[in-house]
Design an enzyme around this catalytic site. Sequence first.
Site, PDB file in Angstrom:
ATOM      1  N   HIS A   1       0.819  -1.208   0.000  1.00 27.40           N
ATOM      2  CA  HIS A   1       0.000   0.000   0.000  1.00 27.40           C
ATOM      3  C   HIS A   1       0.856   1.263   0.000  1.00 27.40           C
ATOM      4  O   HIS A   1       1.975   1.266   0.501  1.00 27.40           O
ATOM      5  CB  HIS A   1      -0.897   0.027   1.235  1.00 27.40           C
ATOM      6  CG  HIS A   1      -1.793  -1.160   1.348  1.00 27.40           C
ATOM      7  ND1 HIS A   1      -2.263  -1.617   2.548  1.00 27.40           N
ATOM      8  CD2 HIS A   1      -2.316  -1.993   0.404  1.00 27.40           C
ATOM      9  CE1 HIS A   1      -3.043  -2.673   2.356  1.00 27.40           C
ATOM     10  NE2 HIS A   1      -3.079  -2.932   1.056  1.00 27.40           N
TER      11      HIS A   1
ATOM     12  N   ASP B   1      -6.311  -5.954  -2.151  1.00 20.02           N
ATOM     13  CA  ASP B   1      -5.025  -6.604  -2.387  1.00 20.02           C
ATOM     14  C   ASP B   1      -5.119  -7.684  -3.468  1.00 20.02           C
ATOM     15  O   ASP B   1      -4.181  -7.867  -4.241  1.00 20.02           O
ATOM     16  CB  ASP B   1      -4.471  -7.172  -1.085  1.00 20.02           C
ATOM     17  CG  ASP B   1      -4.101  -6.074  -0.093  1.00 20.02           C
ATOM     18  OD1 ASP B   1      -3.920  -4.915  -0.522  1.00 20.02           O
ATOM     19  OD2 ASP B   1      -4.009  -6.358   1.109  1.00 20.02           O
TER      20      ASP B   1
ATOM     21  N   TYR C   1       1.161   1.550  13.680  1.00 20.62           N
ATOM     22  CA  TYR C   1       2.025   2.397  12.865  1.00 20.62           C
ATOM     23  C   TYR C   1       1.570   3.839  12.831  1.00 20.62           C
ATOM     24  O   TYR C   1       0.398   4.156  12.930  1.00 20.62           O
ATOM     25  CB  TYR C   1       2.186   1.849  11.461  1.00 20.62           C
ATOM     26  CG  TYR C   1       0.920   1.661  10.649  1.00 20.62           C
ATOM     27  CD1 TYR C   1       0.611   2.523   9.605  1.00 20.62           C
ATOM     28  CD2 TYR C   1       0.068   0.594  10.903  1.00 20.62           C
ATOM     29  CE1 TYR C   1      -0.526   2.335   8.839  1.00 20.62           C
ATOM     30  CE2 TYR C   1      -1.068   0.398  10.137  1.00 20.62           C
ATOM     31  CZ  TYR C   1      -1.368   1.273   9.113  1.00 20.62           C
ATOM     32  OH  TYR C   1      -2.495   1.089   8.353  1.00 20.62           O
TER      33      TYR C   1
ATOM     34  N   LYS D   1       5.983   6.189   7.013  1.00 15.78           N
ATOM     35  CA  LYS D   1       5.420   5.326   8.052  1.00 15.78           C
ATOM     36  C   LYS D   1       6.497   4.887   9.029  1.00 15.78           C
ATOM     37  O   LYS D   1       7.640   4.653   8.638  1.00 15.78           O
ATOM     38  CB  LYS D   1       4.793   4.068   7.431  1.00 15.78           C
ATOM     39  CG  LYS D   1       3.617   4.351   6.533  1.00 15.78           C
ATOM     40  CD  LYS D   1       3.055   3.066   5.941  1.00 15.78           C
ATOM     41  CE  LYS D   1       1.878   3.368   5.029  1.00 15.78           C
ATOM     42  NZ  LYS D   1       1.315   2.136   4.441  1.00 15.78           N
TER      43      LYS D   1
END
Length: 191
Positions: free
Chosen positions: A63, A171, A133, A73
């Site tokens: 992603h 996905d 995250y 991230k």
Amino acid sequence: MPTFHPLALPGVIEVRTDRYGDDRGFFSEVYRKSLWQEQGVDADFVQDNHSLSRAKGTMRGLHFQTPPMAQAKLVRVTRGRVFDVAVDIRKGSPTYGKWVGLELDAERGNQLYIPAGFAHGFLTMEPDTEFLYKVSANYSPENDRSVRYDDPAIGIVWPVEVNPECLSAKDKNAPLLEDTDTGFVFDGASA
């Protein structure tokens, strides 16, 4: 004090933190902006996300968000283990389409910093894995994109089998990198 370990792709960094334990458990400092800035990482994190994956072999990724909502991230596992991957998606980069992977687990408490311009994904290696995250831009459905986790041109070697029943529609239907306009162009800087 955390230690910073650059990986094979420019700007992708493993961060190992010290844990101070006693009979109650442990304490660990996982992020301090001033320390990260001293290491050349100046991401302004604005949102935290937390996911639970029930089954071993759950794939989440690859992603990314396109500019102007691109996300750096800082990822870690709070329960279980994952194989975590970053892929350079900056057109014209010397490492375009290359990947780096690292096992993250709750026991070690290691983290991975992934700059904007990289796709990110992870595969759970244990059931009931929790993943936490930070991101440097808010979630934007209009900018949300993905690349196939099994794109043969990228060639990621996943250490456990992907459970096809644990793939999201996003996905399953993600395009190959060569068919994706990522919105990122290499500007000559490392990351």
